[in-house]
Design a protein around this motif. Structure first.
Motif, short mmCIF file in Angstrom:
data_model
loop_
_atom_site.label_atom_id
_atom_site.label_comp_id
_atom_site.label_asym_id
_atom_site.label_seq_id
_atom_site.Cartn_x
_atom_site.Cartn_y
_atom_site.Cartn_z
N ASN A 25 -25.90 32.45 0.94
CA ASN A 25 -25.25 32.32 -0.28
C ASN A 25 -25.75 33.05 -1.35
O ASN A 25 -26.51 33.82 -2.08
CB ASN A 25 -25.28 31.28 -0.43
N ARG A 27 -23.42 33.30 -4.24
CA ARG A 27 -22.82 32.59 -5.92
C ARG A 27 -22.35 31.35 -5.44
O ARG A 27 -22.59 30.59 -4.66
CB ARG A 27 -21.66 33.04 -5.66
N ILE A 28 -22.95 30.47 -6.40
CA ILE A 28 -22.23 28.90 -6.76
C ILE A 28 -21.08 28.37 -7.82
O ILE A 28 -22.31 28.78 -9.15
CB ILE A 28 -23.48 28.09 -7.38
N GLN A 300 -21.67 28.80 -13.23
CA GLN A 300 -21.84 29.80 -12.65
C GLN A 300 -23.01 30.64 -12.19
O GLN A 300 -23.82 30.47 -13.28
CB GLN A 300 -21.10 30.65 -12.34
N ALA A 310 -30.07 24.64 -3.06
CA ALA A 310 -28.03 24.06 -3.58
C ALA A 310 -27.56 22.89 -2.98
O ALA A 310 -27.14 21.69 -3.81
CB ALA A 310 -27.23 24.69 -2.75
N TRP A 314 -26.61 19.71 -6.47
CA TRP A 314 -25.58 19.29 -6.51
C TRP A 314 -26.46 17.36 -6.15
O TRP A 314 -25.66 16.79 -7.50
CB TRP A 314 -25.00 19.12 -4.79
N MET A 336 -18.31 21.62 -6.57
CA MET A 336 -19.07 22.87 -6.11
C MET A 336 -18.18 23.96 -4.49
O MET A 336 -18.61 23.60 -3.84
CB MET A 336 -20.65 21.93 -6.23
N ILE A 338 -20.17 26.93 -2.22
CA ILE A 338 -21.03 27.73 -1.91
C ILE A 338 -20.91 28.71 -1.60
O ILE A 338 -20.00 28.15 -0.80
CB ILE A 338 -22.31 27.29 -1.55
N SER A 364 -16.84 24.19 0.25
CA SER A 364 -17.28 23.96 -1.42
C SER A 364 -16.94 21.82 -1.24
O SER A 364 -17.11 21.47 -0.12
CB SER A 364 -14.90 23.86 -1.58
N SER B 132 -14.38 34.32 -2.01
CA SER B 132 -15.89 34.66 -1.78
C SER B 132 -15.61 36.06 -1.74
O SER B 132 -17.12 36.31 -1.49
CB SER B 132 -15.89 33.47 -0.82
#
Lengths: 385, 141
Positions: A25, A27-28, A300, A310, A314, A336, A338, A364, B132
């Motif tokens: 992944n 970005r969060i 972010q 992640a 959460w 959130m 991901i 999500s 994304s």
């Protein structure tokens, strides 16, 4: 070819949510009403997850580096790492490593010259001339047949020296427990410094830093399912069909709303409460909109983010929300998202993913206000296994 | 629906599973387009035509769709969700996704002495997927 789909699940306590497991992944994003964020911000920014953000490296090296003794013994035979090469899925060659398994998605020429054990890819191949375009190779480097000097090891080494010998850009993260818990404390850093492979020391470590943005005057929905709507059940009557249909519509609208908040240049123009357009230009409207516009905060984090981190993040956030007492429960929600790498040829389970008919890779999760529970959305491209 | 159980819970009571639904082929598809001008506008100069405003986007899109698909093309419902410099985020009926992409990619028009075209930066059934994918490039630098 099957169409892209979205798996939606509604989890009401005491039901448990399936854990998020996607390995790669980038970005969060965390979205919260600003008044809620302001209350919990101190605790959130110092919570265990953010105190130890997932560090990673951007390496430029040929694949063969992972077979060098230090790297191989520290990170492949023991330890746990993530490694991902840059490339467009089904167009360029992609190499990824997670849970000790090295997986590659290669074009025909590279595959044939490399001489590694593999099979035609399940995705990305057509019929006739397109039949054998892409191949996948899956090697469990943790298995005992891969020891320095063994036949399998040497075969891989030869492939890396002769075919996969160009330096490539990789993202690398060390997930081993000792690394995660030390977070730079004195004595353990000295111990692990001895075992860090040289190639990694050449590239600076990158630490994700949470970036907080506040969006004012955004239209906001009530996050309430339409009355009588339901995901399943209710019978076969017209009305029951309608109730199931509007639940699905509502669920996709909420997902669309969350993505509109996350556009690269800030919340979408159509969410700005201060502007409106002629319906000829856009008929988009926030359904079940709250009367007064709201302020939303986005936190972010950009980096190579492991699934476990992640999940822990959460959970930390959910715990903080539970401790809120002054806020009215109907106004407390949190989401959130991901964002996963879409150019990854495999899911953590080993299932293959398609580059053609890909639609993005995002997970999500939304904590609904009050006792609504939590909702998750997982998008899967068409053509995936 | 979980049944009411007045007796104390059995030793290994199964928790109710989460409600799961698979949604595919829903109503909308989303596109992220970039408008291209040749010769390009210089953002430094304060040209009134830059960045292109929402009406310019709408009329250029209508022209592109009409050129390739005729009247039915012009009738495709487009919602302009967001504009950012030379990029737009649009929502279209999912059934029109392929035709829309073909019409828009192949369009070459002209205005004011410049040629115009579109580049499709992304098109997907899910806006979250587009967001994304777009964000994926920055981490590699």
């Amino acid at each position: 070819m099957p169409s892209p789909k979205c798996f939606v699940s509604l989890v009401k306590p005491p039901a448990k949510r399936k854990p998020f497991v996607n390995a790669f992944n980038h970005r969060i994003d965390l979205l919260l009403p600003t008044d809620v964020y302001d209350i919990i911000s101190q605790s959130l920014l110092s919570c265990p997850s953010l105190a130890a953000p997932p560090v990673y490296h951007r390496l430029v090296m040929p694949l063969g580096e992972i077979l060098e003794p230090t790297f191989f013994n520290t990170h492949i035979k023991s330890g746990n790492i993530l490694l991902l090469s840059r490339g467009r899925l089904d167009v360029e060659n992609i190499i990824c490593l997670s849970d000790g398994v090295l997986r590659m998605n290669l074009d025909t020429e590279t595959y044939e010259r490399a001489g590694l054990q593999g099979q035609p890819a399940k995705c990305g191949n057509g019929s006739g001339a397109m039949k054998r375009r892409r191949f996948v190779v899956e090697l469990n480097l943790r298995s005992p047949s891969y020891l320095t000097g063994s036949k399998s090891f040497n075969r891989l080494k030869r492939a890396c020296e002769n075919v996969l010998n160009q330096p490539q850009v990789f993202l690398f993260a060390d997930l081993s427990p000792s690394k995660l818990s030390s977070s730079g404390s004195g004595s353990s850093a000295a111990d692990s410094a001895a075992a860090i492979p040289e190639i990694i020391t050449k590239f600076p470590v990158r630490t994700p830093v949470p970036v907080v943005e506040t969006f004012t005057d955004v239209r906001i929905p009530a996050f309430r399912a339409p009355t009588n709507s339901r995901p399943h059940g209710g019978g076969k009557s017209e009305e029951a069909n309608y109730n199931r249909g509007i639940w699905r519509d509502w669920v996709m609208e909420i997902h669309e709303y969350l993505s509109l908040l996350l556009l690269p240049s800030g919340p979408a123009d159509r969410l700005r409460a201060t502007t409106s357009v002629d319906p000829y230009l856009s008929t988009y409207a926030v359904d079940d909109e709250l009367e007064s516009p709201s302020t939303v905060t986005k936190l972010q984090l950009v980096g190579l983010i492991p699934a476990k981190w992640a999940e822990a993040f959460w959970e930390n956030m959910e715990r903080l929300l539970e401790s809120l007492t002054e806020e009215k429960p109907e106004t407390v929600w949190a989401a959130m998202v991901i964002h996963g790498f879409d150019d990854v040829p495999f899911e953590p389970t080993g299932k293959q993913r398609a580059g053609l008919d890909a639609c993005g890779n995002a997970y999500s999760i939304l904590k609904l206000p009050g006792e609504g529970g939590a909702m998750t959305w997982e998008i899967v491209g068409g053509g995936n296994e | 629906m979980p049944a009411e159980n007045p007796l104390p819970p059995a030793k290994r009571q199964k928790l109710p599973p989460p409600e799961q639904v698979t949604i595919r082929e829903h109503d909308w598809a989303y596109a992220n387009l970039q408008i291209l001008y040749d010769p390009p506008y210089d953002p430094a100069k304060n040209d009134a035509a830059w960045p292109p405003d929402i009406l310019t986007w709408r009329t250029t899109l209508t022209t592109a769709l009409t050129q390739f698909l005729g009247l039915s093309g012009a009738a495709i419902g487009i919602d302009i969700l967001h504009l950012d410099r030379d990029e737009a985020w649009l929502r279209i009926p999912r059934a029109e996704k392929q035709r829309f992409q073909a019409a828009v990619s192949g369009y070459l028009g002209s205005t004011d002495g410049r040629s115009i075209g579109f580049r499709v930066l992304g098109i997907s059934d899910f806006l979250m997927g587009l967001v994304s994918k777009k964000a994926e490039t920055s981490i590699w630098d």
